[in-house]
Design a protein around this motif. Structure first.
Motif, short mmCIF file in Angstrom:
data_model
loop_
_atom_site.label_atom_id
_atom_site.label_comp_id
_atom_site.label_asym_id
_atom_site.label_seq_id
_atom_site.Cartn_x
_atom_site.Cartn_y
_atom_site.Cartn_z
N MET A 1 0.82 -1.23 -0.07
CA MET A 1 0.21 0.01 0.09
C MET A 1 1.04 1.25 0.03
O MET A 1 1.83 1.35 0.44
CB MET A 1 -0.80 0.12 1.19
CG MET A 1 -2.04 -1.06 1.15
SD MET A 1 -3.14 -0.83 -0.06
CE MET A 1 -3.99 0.56 0.44
N PRO A 2 0.58 2.52 -0.63
CA PRO A 2 1.33 3.66 -0.53
C PRO A 2 1.29 4.10 0.86
O PRO A 2 0.23 3.98 1.42
CB PRO A 2 0.33 4.49 -1.74
CG PRO A 2 -0.50 3.35 -2.35
CD PRO A 2 -0.73 2.51 -1.47
N VAL A 3 2.50 4.71 1.25
CA VAL A 3 2.64 5.43 2.31
C VAL A 3 3.36 6.47 2.07
O VAL A 3 4.19 6.59 1.01
CB VAL A 3 3.28 4.45 3.47
CG1 VAL A 3 2.43 3.48 3.80
CG2 VAL A 3 4.67 4.12 2.76
N VAL A 4 3.71 7.52 2.74
CA VAL A 4 4.56 8.76 2.60
C VAL A 4 5.89 8.36 3.17
O VAL A 4 6.11 7.95 3.93
CB VAL A 4 3.74 9.85 3.45
CG1 VAL A 4 5.16 11.02 3.28
CG2 VAL A 4 2.56 10.19 3.23
N GLY A 5 6.78 8.51 2.30
CA GLY A 5 8.13 8.09 2.43
C GLY A 5 8.81 9.23 3.34
O GLY A 5 8.93 10.32 2.93
N VAL A 6 9.19 8.72 4.28
CA VAL A 6 9.90 9.61 5.50
C VAL A 6 11.23 9.06 6.07
O VAL A 6 11.04 7.87 6.67
CB VAL A 6 9.00 10.02 6.75
CG1 VAL A 6 9.62 10.85 7.66
CG2 VAL A 6 7.66 10.59 6.40
N SER A 7 12.34 9.64 5.79
CA SER A 7 13.54 9.12 6.28
C SER A 7 13.96 9.89 7.44
O SER A 7 14.21 11.25 7.32
CB SER A 7 14.64 9.02 5.24
OG SER A 7 14.36 8.23 4.04
N SER A 8 14.10 9.25 8.58
CA SER A 8 14.28 9.91 9.87
C SER A 8 15.54 9.57 10.46
O SER A 8 15.56 8.27 10.57
CB SER A 8 13.10 9.91 10.76
OG SER A 8 13.44 10.64 12.24
N ILE A 9 16.44 10.45 11.06
CA ILE A 9 17.62 9.92 11.79
C ILE A 9 17.93 10.51 13.14
O ILE A 9 18.91 9.82 13.62
CB ILE A 9 18.81 10.56 10.92
CG1 ILE A 9 18.82 11.97 10.81
CG2 ILE A 9 18.85 10.09 9.42
CD1 ILE A 9 20.40 12.70 10.67
N GLY A 10 16.84 11.13 13.75
CA GLY A 10 16.88 11.18 14.95
C GLY A 10 18.13 12.16 15.43
O GLY A 10 18.67 11.96 16.15
N ALA A 11 17.97 13.40 14.89
CA ALA A 11 18.86 14.31 15.02
C ALA A 11 18.44 15.65 15.57
O ALA A 11 18.86 16.79 14.68
CB ALA A 11 20.13 14.62 13.97
N GLY A 12 17.56 15.86 16.35
CA GLY A 12 17.00 17.16 16.73
C GLY A 12 17.47 17.67 17.94
O GLY A 12 18.73 17.16 18.44
N GLY A 13 17.12 18.86 18.34
CA GLY A 13 17.81 19.52 19.51
C GLY A 13 17.89 18.71 20.67
O GLY A 13 19.01 18.89 21.46
N GLY A 14 17.00 17.78 20.87
CA GLY A 14 17.16 16.84 22.13
C GLY A 14 17.95 15.55 21.99
O GLY A 14 18.24 14.90 22.77
#
Length: 362
Positions: A1-14
């Protein structure tokens, strides 16, 4: 099924800075979150996070964070960073710079994979910076990829929420076919697309919020026979009125060649999935123009920042004071309630008619 492609690396301010088992510096994906948050929040955290590094490098104003409602503590950030620096053989300032460089490198690695997977040249795009930490890192990342332009919207911290409120309604309907294109007629494709259209229209009528207008787009997942992956190819409505599938086959070859620099135009092509995407248009708020100005913007103050082993006296601007048509040269800091933007040396930021900061290398 189609999904929104999001690549997250966990590099926010926290994101927490730490050493792995062999002493290599890492940033994230573990996060200090908002409570207790980074050590600089003064809420009891004792491990260093990316925001601590931003503060120690001078990017954040300890007295004007979230509009002055939370005072940041440089001493607590330094105390949290010191053990990490001792293990690396660096002083606190150099350790903070190293943490930022590692976070940038992590973004570079993840972004490289996304670009390669889609066959994209970063020089063809602008980089949109949003969230609390994105506008600080954006120019560093753009510099690594030779992206010519960074765009910082007026309210980066709420951009995702704004997008969710403004997004059109959309739903995908998919049917697996799994047949060679040579065995499929245009009439069969038209019939299958009509069935998907009926399902999509039914969803929009019975389950979705009311919309004024809607549109349907068709696409096909195609691959060479025996290939382990498929490519989505848009289908022109006129193709459904034709007896054969020659133009769909040609479009697949063209797209395969663009993505992977080769195409076997004599090979069999398989149709795996047929899909219909229905989009219902929602009302869009009118963009608010900002008052016009001209020439260089006037800084509200100055402070010393440091990064990449260099120290600079940086001009500091308040985002609310910037007018359309004005510009500012790096090194510069632009402060606002929901984020801070860093314009490094060698970059110029200009303000467009709607208050976006457009940052380009000089």
């Amino acid at each position: 099924m189609p999904v929104v492609g999001v690549s997250s690396i966990g590099a926010g301010g926290g994101s927490i800075a730490w050493l792995d088992s062999v002493g290599v510096l890492k940033v994230g994906p573990q996060s200090a979150g908002a409570d207790p948050g980074p050590a600089c929040y003064g809420r009891g955290a004792t491990v260093p996070a990316l925001s601590d590094a931003f503060l120690l490098c001078g990017f954040l104003n300890p007295d004007n964070f979230v509009g002055g409602r939370l005072r940041l503590h440089s001493d607590k950030a330094a105390m949290a960073m010191q053990p990490l620096g001792a293990a690396l053989g660096l002083d606190v300032d150099a350790t903070a710079e190293a943490v930022i460089e590692v976070a940038t490198a992590s973004m570079y690695a993840a972004f490289s994979n996304v670009l390669a997977r889609h066959g994209l040249d970063p020089r063809d795009f602008a980089l949109v910076a949003f969230g609390g930490a994105g506008p600080i890192e954006a120019c560093f990342l753009a510099q690594e990829f030779h992206i010519p332009r960074v765009i910082v919207p007026p309210s980066p911290g709420t951009l995702c929420a704004q997008g969710a409120m403004m997004a059109d309604l959309k739903s995908d309907y998919v049917k697996t076919i799994h047949r060679k294109l040579s065995t499929i007629s245009g009439k069969l494709l038209a019939a299958e697309c009509a069935e998907l259209t009926a399902r999509a229209r039914r969803w929009l009528t019975e389950e979705a919020p009311a919309v004024a207008t809607s549109a349907i787009a068709y696409s096909a997942d195609l691959r060479y026979v025996g290939q382990a992956f498929q490519i989505e190819v848009p289908i022109e409505p006129a193709w459904l009125d034709e007896s054969g599938t020659e133009r769909m086959r040609a479009a697949f070859h063209d797209r395969h060649e663009r993505l992977y620099a080769h195409a076997d135009r004599g090979a069999d092509v398989e149709l795996i999935d047929l899909r219909a995407t229905i989009t219902g248009a929602t009302p869009k708020p009118e963009l608010k123009a900002v008052p016009a100005g001209q020439g260089p913007a006037k800084p509200a103050g100055r402070r010393v920042i440091h990064y990449r082993k260099q120290r600079y006296e940086s001009a500091v601007y308040h985002r609310r004071d910037l007018l359309a048509g004005q510009h500012l040269d790096g090194p510069a800091i632009v402060e606002q309630e929901d984020t801070t933007t860093l314009v490094p040396a060698g970059f110029r930021a200009s303000v467009d008619a709607f208050g976006n900061l457009v940052i380009e290398g000089r």
